[in-house]
Design a protein around this motif. Structure first.
Motif, PDB file in Angstrom:
ATOM      1  N   LEU A 170      -0.865   1.164   6.425  1.00 56.53           N
ATOM      2  CA  LEU A 170      -1.737   0.367   7.191  1.00 56.53           C
ATOM      3  C   LEU A 170      -1.242   0.573   8.717  1.00 56.53           C
ATOM      4  O   LEU A 170      -0.103   0.265   9.008  1.00 56.53           O
ATOM      5  N   ILE A 215      -6.363   1.188   7.278  1.00 54.00           N
ATOM      6  CA  ILE A 215      -5.844   1.956   6.240  1.00 54.00           C
ATOM      7  C   ILE A 215      -5.858   3.558   6.238  1.00 54.00           C
ATOM      8  O   ILE A 215      -7.137   3.968   6.599  1.00 54.00           O
ATOM      9  N   LEU A 233       0.643  -1.164   0.041  1.00 55.08           N
ATOM     10  CA  LEU A 233      -0.140   0.065  -0.128  1.00 55.08           C
ATOM     11  C   LEU A 233       0.932   1.290   0.077  1.00 55.08           C
ATOM     12  O   LEU A 233       0.503   2.264  -0.648  1.00 55.08           O
TER      13      LEU A 233
END
Length: 192
Positions: free
Chosen positions: A73, A82, A65
């Protein structure tokens, strides 16, 4: 190795934009993926493996991510969420390599840790945890509270003595609540 739980965990996080705890993730995954219930015969090893797989997936997801979406996260046992990168609190550590988060990520991203941890290793981990909770002074105080004179009474002796004294101090029988709680605490300490 890419963790197959990343997709299902991402779906869980999507349905909980406010965040979710690891227990809720595990509960949901066990409903969706019954094979998670059969990854070990020993219940403690099974729980360790389930936990490890979840944490490995979370740290892999955290890395991807960040790299691909500029999101991160936030991971703790009670709250996983998130977040946009600017909302992530920074660690107090002066050196990145010494931060707890980095050490946890390194542990859970190392598949060797999963493979080498067997039933005996989990038992040792749990024993060291319980011994860390109850120090030697606590044990001696617990023996005194339960009026046990032997330094190493058997579990049966501890249980018999606890029941005898608990019967005398139980609040439902007109006994002292504080004394009863002290007895229970001593019992818990000695049973590990």
């Amino acid at each position: 190795m890419r963790n197959p739980l990343i997709g299902p965990i991402l779906d869980i996080l999507r349905t909980h934009p406010e965040g979710v705890g690891e227990f809720e993730i595990l509960k949901t995954l066990k409903q969706q993926l019954p094979e998670l219930k059969n990854i070990a015969t020993d219940p403690n090893l099974q729980l360790f493996r389930q936990h490890f797989l979840i944490m490995n997936a979370l740290y892999q997801l955290q890395s991807s991510l960040w790299q691909e979406e500029s999101l991160t996260l936030s991971i703790s046992a009670t709250h996983i969420r998130i977040l946009p990168s600017e909302q992530v609190p920074l660690t107090n550590s002066k050196e990145l390599n010494n931060s707890v988060d980095v050490k946890l990520a390194a542990y859970y991203l190392d598949w060797n840790e999963y493979e080498k941890t067997n039933e005996e290793a989990v038992t040792r981990l749990l024993d060291s945890f319980y011994q860390g909770i109850y120090q030697t002074d606590d044990r001696e105080a617990a023996l005194a509270t339960l009026q046990l004179t032997r330094k190493s009474p058997s579990k049966d002796e501890i249980k018999r003595q606890y029941r005898k004294l608990a019967h005398q101090t139980h609040p439902d029988r007109g006994g002292d609540t504080e004394a009863f709680i002290s007895l229970r605490h001593a019992y818990e300490c000695l049973m590990f």
